[in-house]
Design a protein around this motif. Structure first.
Motif, PDB file in Angstrom:
ATOM      1  N   UNK A 114      19.665 -36.729 -15.522  1.00  0.00           N
ATOM      2  CA  UNK A 114      20.461 -37.920 -15.208  1.00  0.00           C
ATOM      3  C   UNK A 114      20.291 -38.321 -13.751  1.00  0.00           C
ATOM      4  N   UNK A 115      20.252 -37.338 -12.858  1.00  0.00           N
ATOM      5  CA  UNK A 115      20.111 -37.629 -11.430  1.00  0.00           C
ATOM      6  C   UNK A 115      18.753 -38.268 -11.141  1.00  0.00           C
ATOM      7  N   UNK A 116      17.694 -37.723 -11.725  1.00  0.00           N
ATOM      8  CA  UNK A 116      16.355 -38.285 -11.537  1.00  0.00           C
ATOM      9  C   UNK A 116      16.302 -39.700 -12.101  1.00  0.00           C
ATOM     10  N   UNK A 117      16.823 -39.897 -13.306  1.00  0.00           N
ATOM     11  CA  UNK A 117      16.812 -41.231 -13.903  1.00  0.00           C
ATOM     12  C   UNK A 117      17.632 -42.201 -13.065  1.00  0.00           C
ATOM     13  N   UNK A 118      18.760 -41.740 -12.524  1.00  0.00           N
ATOM     14  CA  UNK A 118      19.600 -42.601 -11.690  1.00  0.00           C
ATOM     15  C   UNK A 118      18.833 -43.057 -10.448  1.00  0.00           C
ATOM     16  N   UNK A 119      18.080 -42.145  -9.831  1.00  0.00           N
ATOM     17  CA  UNK A 119      17.316 -42.480  -8.626  1.00  0.00           C
ATOM     18  C   UNK A 119      16.290 -43.570  -8.932  1.00  0.00           C
ATOM     19  N   UNK A 120      15.540 -43.402 -10.012  1.00  0.00           N
ATOM     20  CA  UNK A 120      14.519 -44.395 -10.349  1.00  0.00           C
ATOM     21  C   UNK A 120      15.153 -45.692 -10.839  1.00  0.00           C
ATOM     22  N   UNK A 121      16.258 -45.588 -11.532  1.00  0.00           N
ATOM     23  CA  UNK A 121      16.982 -46.768 -12.005  1.00  0.00           C
ATOM     24  C   UNK A 121      17.482 -47.573 -10.814  1.00  0.00           C
ATOM     25  N   UNK A 122      18.074 -46.870  -9.841  1.00  0.00           N
ATOM     26  CA  UNK A 122      18.548 -47.554  -8.628  1.00  0.00           C
ATOM     27  C   UNK A 122      17.385 -48.200  -7.895  1.00  0.00           C
ATOM     28  N   UNK A 123      16.283 -47.485  -7.803  1.00  0.00           N
ATOM     29  CA  UNK A 123      15.096 -48.016  -7.129  1.00  0.00           C
ATOM     30  C   UNK A 123      14.597 -49.273  -7.824  1.00  0.00           C
ATOM     31  N   UNK A 124      14.573 -49.264  -9.147  1.00  0.00           N
ATOM     32  CA  UNK A 124      14.070 -50.433  -9.876  1.00  0.00           C
ATOM     33  C   UNK A 124      14.990 -51.635  -9.726  1.00  0.00           C
TER      34      UNK A 124
END
Length: 154
Positions: free
Chosen positions: A121-131
């Protein structure tokens, strides 16, 4: 907590999109029907503290939440690499910005890592925020430079 969220005119779904915390967890926390661990309490304090003090322009939280709600979480693997490359950020730079290790980010992008649900979830959140960010590569470089200056001052 509910009062703070409602003062910002945010739904639980929107707050979930902003914070990365599940809607069920936020609803239970607001109603007082969940037993909180120290980590959960710390996460909630951060979310609601930011809501209570962090808005420079009225509607910023709502706008960002709505943008994130229309951007699905990226799948582990090539989509993440594409997001990072589109923003012209290296793995090292993303690690500096996000606080996640380069090894975790590389493994996530290659899809070769078994992660706990929390790590995933943390990794996905980072990339989601970046996108979802509208920043240019130069903006990211300035952020990294500011972070480095602050670290050197401490």
């Amino acid at each position: 907590m509910k009062q703070i969220r409602e003062e910002k005119d945010l739904s639980v779904e929107q707050l979930s999109a902003l914070s990365g915390l599940s809607e069920n967890f936020l609803e239970a926390a607001e109603s007082g029907t969940v037993e909180l661990t120290e980590d959960n309490l710390e996460a909630l304090q951060g979310v609601y503290w930011e809501l209570s003090i962090g808005e420079d322009n009225p509607g910023d939280f709502k706008r960002l939440a709505n943008e994130r709600l229309v951007t699905p979480y990226p799948e582990i693997g090539s989509t993440m690499r594409e997001i990072r490359e589109e923003k012209q950020i290296s793995i090292g730079e993303l690690a500096s910005i996000s606080g996640l290790s380069e090894d975790i980010l590389r493994a996530a992008e290659s899809g070769t890592v078994d992660m706990t649900d929390e790590d995933s979830r943390e990794v996905q959140r980072v990339y989601w925020s970046l996108s979802a960010l509208e920043a240019s590569p130069g903006d990211y470089r300035r952020l990294l430079a500011e972070m480095e200056m602050k670290a050197n001052e401490d």
